[in-house]
Structure formats: structure tokens, C-alpha cells
Scaffold this motif. Structure first.
Motif, PDB file in Angstrom:
ATOM      1  N   GLN A   1       0.859  -1.192   0.050  1.00 42.06           N
ATOM      2  CA  GLN A   1      -0.115  -0.134  -0.014  1.00 42.06           C
ATOM      3  C   GLN A   1       0.875   1.326   0.074  1.00 42.06           C
ATOM      4  OE1 GLN A   1      -2.841  -0.276   3.122  1.00 42.06           O
ATOM      5  NE2 GLN A   1      -3.672  -2.089   2.285  1.00 42.06           N
ATOM      6  N   ALA A   2       1.998   1.113   0.513  1.00 43.38           N
ATOM      7  CA  ALA A   2       2.995   2.331   0.550  1.00 43.38           C
ATOM      8  C   ALA A   2       3.514   2.485  -0.719  1.00 43.38           C
ATOM      9  CB  ALA A   2       3.801   2.268   1.641  1.00 43.38           C
ATOM     10  N   GLN A   3       3.808   1.543  -1.492  1.00 44.11           N
ATOM     11  CA  GLN A   3       4.318   1.631  -2.751  1.00 44.11           C
ATOM     12  C   GLN A   3       3.168   2.188  -3.787  1.00 44.11           C
ATOM     13  OE1 GLN A   3       5.515  -2.402  -3.347  1.00 44.11           O
ATOM     14  NE2 GLN A   3       7.419  -2.091  -3.114  1.00 44.11           N
ATOM     15  N   LEU A   4       1.996   1.883  -3.441  1.00 35.03           N
ATOM     16  CA  LEU A   4       0.771   2.243  -4.056  1.00 35.03           C
ATOM     17  C   LEU A   4       0.363   3.510  -4.154  1.00 35.03           C
ATOM     18  CD1 LEU A   4      -1.701   1.939  -6.527  1.00 35.03           C
ATOM     19  CD2 LEU A   4      -2.914   0.935  -4.317  1.00 35.03           C
ATOM     20  N   LEU A   5       0.579   4.123  -2.772  1.00 34.61           N
ATOM     21  CA  LEU A   5       0.561   5.596  -2.369  1.00 34.61           C
ATOM     22  C   LEU A   5       1.509   6.444  -3.044  1.00 34.61           C
ATOM     23  CD1 LEU A   5      -1.159   7.684  -1.051  1.00 34.61           C
ATOM     24  CD2 LEU A   5      -0.007   7.384   0.909  1.00 34.61           C
ATOM     25  N   ASP A   6       2.638   6.021  -2.931  1.00 36.84           N
ATOM     26  CA  ASP A   6       3.931   6.775  -3.615  1.00 36.84           C
ATOM     27  C   ASP A   6       3.680   6.943  -5.161  1.00 36.84           C
ATOM     28  OD1 ASP A   6       6.412   7.952  -3.417  1.00 36.84           O
ATOM     29  OD2 ASP A   6       7.215   6.181  -4.403  1.00 36.84           O
ATOM     30  N   ALA A   7       3.264   5.795  -5.756  1.00 38.19           N
ATOM     31  CA  ALA A   7       2.865   5.891  -7.242  1.00 38.19           C
ATOM     32  C   ALA A   7       1.625   6.769  -7.565  1.00 38.19           C
ATOM     33  CB  ALA A   7       2.663   4.469  -7.910  1.00 38.19           C
ATOM     34  N   ILE A   8       0.793   6.798  -6.623  1.00 38.90           N
ATOM     35  CA  ILE A   8      -0.504   7.503  -6.727  1.00 38.90           C
ATOM     36  C   ILE A   8      -0.041   9.038  -6.760  1.00 38.90           C
ATOM     37  CG2 ILE A   8      -2.721   8.594  -5.887  1.00 38.90           C
ATOM     38  CD1 ILE A   8      -3.116   5.289  -5.409  1.00 38.90           C
ATOM     39  N   CYS A   9       0.941   9.502  -5.545  1.00 40.60           N
ATOM     40  CA  CYS A   9       1.468  10.598  -5.467  1.00 40.60           C
ATOM     41  C   CYS A   9       2.239  11.270  -6.688  1.00 40.60           C
ATOM     42  CB  CYS A   9       2.003  10.979  -4.311  1.00 40.60           C
ATOM     43  SG  CYS A   9       1.205  10.602  -2.447  1.00 40.60           S
ATOM     44  N   THR A  10       2.889  10.319  -7.208  1.00 37.75           N
ATOM     45  CA  THR A  10       3.657  10.989  -8.256  1.00 37.75           C
ATOM     46  C   THR A  10       3.081  11.164  -9.584  1.00 37.75           C
ATOM     47  OG1 THR A  10       5.427   9.583  -7.279  1.00 37.75           O
ATOM     48  CG2 THR A  10       6.037  10.125  -9.536  1.00 37.75           C
ATOM     49  N   GLU A  11       2.030   9.965  -9.934  1.00 39.39           N
ATOM     50  CA  GLU A  11       1.672  10.076 -11.278  1.00 39.39           C
ATOM     51  C   GLU A  11       0.214  10.642 -11.162  1.00 39.39           C
ATOM     52  OE1 GLU A  11       1.243   5.902 -12.825  1.00 39.39           O
ATOM     53  OE2 GLU A  11       3.474   5.618 -12.139  1.00 39.39           O
ATOM     54  N   GLN A  12      -0.353  10.885 -10.038  1.00 41.24           N
ATOM     55  CA  GLN A  12      -1.733  11.695  -9.926  1.00 41.24           C
ATOM     56  C   GLN A  12      -2.699  10.868 -10.755  1.00 41.24           C
ATOM     57  OE1 GLN A  12      -2.186  14.857  -8.044  1.00 41.24           O
ATOM     58  NE2 GLN A  12      -0.407  14.331  -7.073  1.00 41.24           N
TER      59      GLN A  12
END
Length: 79
Positions: A9-20
Motif C-alpha cells: 500500500q505504501a508503494q501504491l500511495l507513492d505511485a499515486i502521489c507521483t503519477e496522480q
């Protein structure tokens, strides 16, 4: 190799923050596959999106039967 749901989930959140943008279960599955994550199931993607929503990181959007999540950019709103 199996990773914990917290790390996933941390990896996913990081990707969502980066890619929006809009995040659907399909997009999450594609993201997990790109990481060679051993659990790219739709149920896993749905649960991870829901967990990030419940903790206030994501906003749930429903548009004509299509559900997607976006990054919660309002810091004053908490579930």
C-alpha cells in the motif's frame, strides 16, 4: 517473494502521489504487475484502494457506475 500489505500500500500511495490522475482497480493491477508483485488480484487492488481511502489519502469518485480514486489534496478533510 511476498511483501506485506503495508509495504504494498505504501508503494501504491507513492505511485499515486507521483503519477496522480484516476486510479481504478485495473490501473492498480497493472502497477503491481510492473513491480512483479505476486498478488495482482482485483480483490487485492480493490482492498488497497479502499484502505487508502479510509485512511484519508484518497477520494472515492463514482461516475455512472465507474469507480475510481484520486489523491486527496485537501489536508483539512479527514474521514
Amino acid at each position: 517473494m511476498t511483501i506485506s500489505h503495508h509495504l504494498r500500500q505504501a508503494q501504491l500511495l507513492d505511485a499515486i502521489c507521483t503519477e496522480q490522475g484516476e486510479w481504478t482497480t485495473r490501473r492498480v493491477q497493472d502497477f503491481y504487475r510492473a513491480l512483479n508483485n505476486p498478488a495482482p488480484l482485483r480483490t487485492t487492488a480493490r482492498k488497497d484502494l479502499r484502505a487508502l481511502h479510509v485512511t484519508g489519502h484518497l477520494v472515492q469518485n463514482d461516475d455512472n457506475g465507474r469507480r475510481f480514486y484520486t489523491l486527496n489534496t485537501r489536508k483539512d478533510v479527514r474521514p
